[in-house]
Design an enzyme around this catalytic site. Structure first.
Site, PDB file in Angstrom:
ATOM      1  N   LYS A   1       1.190  -1.322  -0.331  1.00 58.21           N
ATOM      2  CA  LYS A   1       0.195   0.074   0.004  1.00 58.21           C
ATOM      3  C   LYS A   1       1.552   1.241   0.408  1.00 58.21           C
ATOM      4  O   LYS A   1       0.545   2.319  -0.529  1.00 58.21           O
ATOM      5  CB  LYS A   1      -0.866  -0.326   1.648  1.00 58.21           C
ATOM      6  CG  LYS A   1      -1.702  -1.178   1.460  1.00 58.21           C
ATOM      7  CD  LYS A   1      -3.066  -1.982   2.388  1.00 58.21           C
ATOM      8  CE  LYS A   1      -3.670  -2.666   2.064  1.00 58.21           C
ATOM      9  NZ  LYS A   1      -4.386  -2.978   3.706  1.00 58.21           N
TER      10      LYS A   1
ATOM     11  N   GLN B   1      -4.382  -2.227  10.003  1.00 61.96           N
ATOM     12  CA  GLN B   1      -4.013  -3.187   8.855  1.00 61.96           C
ATOM     13  C   GLN B   1      -5.006  -4.224  10.086  1.00 61.96           C
ATOM     14  O   GLN B   1      -4.698  -4.334  11.326  1.00 61.96           O
ATOM     15  CB  GLN B   1      -3.100  -2.694   8.765  1.00 61.96           C
ATOM     16  CG  GLN B   1      -2.622  -4.448   7.745  1.00 61.96           C
ATOM     17  CD  GLN B   1      -3.604  -4.289   6.733  1.00 61.96           C
ATOM     18  OE1 GLN B   1      -3.494  -3.767   5.267  1.00 61.96           O
ATOM     19  NE2 GLN B   1      -4.079  -5.597   6.169  1.00 61.96           N
TER      20      GLN B   1
ATOM     21  N   ASP C   1     -11.227   2.500   4.320  1.00 59.25           N
ATOM     22  CA  ASP C   1     -11.604   1.166   4.305  1.00 59.25           C
ATOM     23  C   ASP C   1     -13.258   1.161   4.369  1.00 59.25           C
ATOM     24  O   ASP C   1     -13.422   0.208   3.745  1.00 59.25           O
ATOM     25  CB  ASP C   1     -11.060   0.339   4.986  1.00 59.25           C
ATOM     26  CG  ASP C   1      -9.697  -0.252   4.933  1.00 59.25           C
ATOM     27  OD1 ASP C   1      -9.711  -0.456   4.232  1.00 59.25           O
ATOM     28  OD2 ASP C   1      -8.772  -0.672   6.090  1.00 59.25           O
TER      29      ASP C   1
END
Ligand code: NAP
Length: 310
Positions: free
Chosen positions: A71, A115, A138
């Site tokens: 990422k 994460q 997200d």
């Protein structure tokens, strides 16, 4: 390798007049990153702020580290700012909440991700609820899930968003199609079922959401025009479960030890690709299908920061 395979299947399918297309996530995601890089240049030329994405990684899980590093690399390629916050596995819930509070108040950070999975002693729901919905690229915060469900502009979880983008770019027909989604997780199956049933393209499907308690799953799959396999069981979807001409999206990623590979492992999808592909109109490979599109979708969400702000 799948390009070669694509040609082989094309040749075979030409005989029955139904070309099969491999939905190439690697190529499509590279294109998306190029488009985003151009937009970053435009933002700079207009003197506007370039999006800055942060990621929090707790612990040393190998797969998570790989994903987060990828990422950061994607951000660099596109031209976004990026910050990686690495915390030790022993980090307490309170310490993580403090780090999140800091990001929520940091004006330079436009969006961030935590994460997953988190170490077992940390309550994931508590953490996701602490993320400022305006920075929740997200799309996991209930406020953003609610907006997605109502088809309002918001951040969409990256994997389903990446799949939708792949369907759109390959102009896969979805209207009126029977779609079976296998797996009902909050990050993949459930949002996928919502997006594909929405009143727009790609969508307007008649969606059946299946899970471990579903009866007659094989029969349900045999009636599907589109199958999205997101359960995490390698090779689960076999040729006898797929009807001729179906579109099959393989979300599954299972790491299997493989000493012949430099990385020491290889990735397996939820679909028996070799047996299923000849029956398909469209299919995604693993690797090189949904995985890279998920990464690209996170970059798209990060760019959305500039649109949702306006
Ligand atoms: P998850 O949270 O473990 O959910 C799995 C789902 O599959 C659950 O709903 C479960 O049903 C269902 N399921 C399990 N066994 C089943 C069976 N035999 N028949 C029918 N349904 C079954 O998994 P996830 O996070 O959604 O991820 C799914 C897979 O996608 C994993 O391999 C993961 O690594 C991969 N993934 C890939 C990407 C990507 O970028 N390509 C992104 C995210 C995830 P219950 O709800 O009844 O337990």
């Amino acid at each position: 390798w799948w390009k070669k395979r694509n040609d082989e299947y094309d040749a075979r399918n030409a005989l029955r007049n139904e070309p099969m297309v491999v939905l190439d996530g690697k190529e499509t995601s590279a294109k998306i990153r190029q488009e985003l890089a151009l937009k970053v240049k435009e933002l700079k030329a207009q003197g506007r702020k370039v999006p800055h994405l942060a990621a929090i990684l707790v612990g040393e899980d190998g797969a998570s580290r790989t994903y987060v590093n990828a990422k950061v690399r994607d951000c660099e390629e596109v031209g976004f700012g990026s910050t990686l916050i690495k915390l030790p596995a022993e980090t307490t819930e309170a310490e993580l909440l403090k780090a999140i509070g800091k990001l929520n108040h940091d004006e330079d950070i436009d969006g961030y991700i935590v994460q997953l999975p988190l170490p077992k002693h940390i309550d994931e729901t508590k953490i996701l609820l602490a993320v400022d919905p305006r920075k929740d690229v997200d799309g996991f915060h209930p406020q953003n899930v609610g907006k997605m469900t109502l088809n309002l502009p918001t951040y969409i979880p990256a994997t389903p968003q990446g799949i939708v983008e792949l369907l759109r770019r390959y102009e896969v027909p979805t209207e009126g199609k029977n779609c079976v989604v296998i797996g009902r997780s909050n990050i993949v199956g459930s949002p996928m079922s919502i997006l594909l049933s929405q009143h727009n393209y790609p969508g307007n499907c008649t969606v059946t959401l299946c899970h471990s308690r579903t009866r007659d799953l094989e029969e349900i799959c045999r009636n599907a025009d589109i199958i999205v396999a997101a359960l995490g069981r390698p090779g689960f979807v076999t040729a006898d479960m797929v009807k001729e001409g179906a579109c099959v999206i393989d979300v599954g990623i299972t790491r299997i030890d493989d000493s012949s590979k430099k990385s020491g492992f290889r990735l397996l999808g939820d679909v028996d690709f070799d047996a299923v592909a000849p029956k398909c109109s469209f299919i995604t490979p693993v690797p090189g299908g949904v995985g890279p599109m998920t990464r690209a979708a996170l970059m798209m969400n990060t760019m959305k920061v500039t649109e949702l702000e306006d």
